[in-house]
Design a protein around this motif. Structure first.
Motif, short mmCIF file in Angstrom:
data_model
loop_
_atom_site.label_atom_id
_atom_site.label_comp_id
_atom_site.label_asym_id
_atom_site.label_seq_id
_atom_site.Cartn_x
_atom_site.Cartn_y
_atom_site.Cartn_z
N LEU A 194 -49.21 -96.56 -49.09
CA LEU A 194 -50.41 -96.00 -48.51
C LEU A 194 -51.65 -96.80 -48.93
N LEU A 195 -51.68 -97.23 -50.18
CA LEU A 195 -52.81 -98.03 -50.65
C LEU A 195 -52.92 -99.35 -49.90
N THR A 196 -51.79 -99.91 -49.52
CA THR A 196 -51.82 -101.20 -48.84
C THR A 196 -52.07 -101.07 -47.34
N LEU A 197 -51.90 -99.87 -46.78
CA LEU A 197 -52.02 -99.69 -45.32
C LEU A 197 -53.02 -98.59 -44.95
N ALA A 198 -53.84 -98.13 -45.91
CA ALA A 198 -54.70 -96.97 -45.69
C ALA A 198 -55.64 -97.13 -44.50
N GLY A 199 -56.12 -98.33 -44.28
CA GLY A 199 -57.07 -98.56 -43.19
C GLY A 199 -56.49 -98.38 -41.81
N LEU A 200 -55.16 -98.32 -41.71
CA LEU A 200 -54.50 -98.19 -40.41
C LEU A 200 -54.02 -96.77 -40.13
N THR A 201 -54.26 -95.86 -41.07
CA THR A 201 -53.72 -94.50 -40.98
C THR A 201 -54.51 -93.63 -40.01
N ASP A 202 -53.81 -92.84 -39.19
CA ASP A 202 -54.44 -91.82 -38.34
C ASP A 202 -54.54 -90.55 -39.20
N TRP A 203 -55.67 -90.37 -39.89
CA TRP A 203 -55.81 -89.29 -40.85
C TRP A 203 -55.87 -87.92 -40.18
N ARG A 204 -56.35 -87.86 -38.96
CA ARG A 204 -56.41 -86.57 -38.27
C ARG A 204 -54.98 -86.07 -37.98
N MET A 205 -54.15 -86.94 -37.48
CA MET A 205 -52.76 -86.56 -37.22
C MET A 205 -52.05 -86.20 -38.52
N ALA A 206 -52.29 -87.00 -39.55
CA ALA A 206 -51.66 -86.72 -40.85
C ALA A 206 -52.13 -85.37 -41.40
#
Length: 253
Positions: A71-83
């Protein structure tokens, strides 16, 4: 007794413990590289080496360490609303599943794990309707299962993959979802009496090698097509699943 044997859990042999430490590296690298497979592979190996009651909670801690690194390496690509919607549903599913998990006899747990690993290797693909209600229901259902059979990440990956055009964003969002479920799993198993301190040394080593595997696997994320890995992974998981089913049926007899 050497200092290493003193630090590692007495429920496992030294060879089994060190094997799990090494395997944690490779399975974490596999997940970081192709998106799926490593967690279920680790689960299948742990289920063949560890006491049944410790498999799910220990697997949860190790996967949390691996997921946090990813997650630390890919955080900028995460759809936080869906998560977020997924996590909301996960709270209810984990609470319900935890009560059932602690009451399952070891033989039935082995049968459940074997069956689910087999299904994970060969499961059919279906589409998930977009929307917060569907995502929350997915979170609730998979969190319930995660408390009993643990390795539900490939299921979530397959269900969500049509909602993403970028595989890196899919992996990042799925990682955030799994991180929430692992935290819930640890909190609930701890509250139900599982003694994580008995496994402290092994957990530290497996989380450490898992994080190293995540960093290594990220390098291959755009270089290693999942299609090349999946046939081998399916074959290995199938063999391990049938061994668990055999052990479970044997214990019943």
């Amino acid at each position: 007794m050497t200092w290493l044997e003193w630090w590692l859990p007495e429920q496992l042999s030294l060879v089994a413990s060190l094997s799990l430490v090494v395997i944690s590296f490779f399975t974490s690298a596999l997940t970081a590289a192709v998106g799926i497979g490593g967690g279920v592979m680790l689960l299948a190996i742990m289920a063949n080496l560890m006491p049944a009651a410790a498999i799910i909670p220990v697997h949860g801690v190790v996967q949390l360490g691996s997921n946090l690194g990813r997650l630390l390496t890919l955080a900028g690509l995460t759809d936080w609303r869906m998560a977020g919607w997924f996590s909301l549903g996960s709270v209810f599913g984990a609470l319900a599943g935890g009560q059932l998990a602690v009451s399952i006899p070891p033989a039935f747990l082995q049968l459940a794990l074997g069956s689910f690993i087999l299904y994970s290797a060969w499961m059919p693909v279906f589409r998930l309707p977009a929307g917060r209600k569907s995502i929350s229901l997915l979170g609730a259902g998979t969190a319930f299962l995660a408390m009993i059979v643990a390795g539900i990440a490939p299921f979530v990956f397959v269900v969500l993959k049509d909602l993403f055009s970028d595989r890196r964003a899919l992996i990042a969002t799925q990682t955030a979802m799994m991180t929430t479920q692992q935290v819930l799993k640890i909190v609930i198993f701890g509250s139900l009496g599982f003694v994580f301190s008995d496994w402290y040394g092994l957990l530290v080593l497996m989380v450490g090698t898992g994080f190293a595997g995540t960093l290594s696997g990220k390098y291959f994320l755009n270089r290693l097509p999942a299609e090349r890995v999946q046939p081998i992974l399916k074959a290995l998981l199938t063999v391990m699943a049938f061994r668990l089913l055999y052990m479970g049926y044997g214990s019943l007899g």
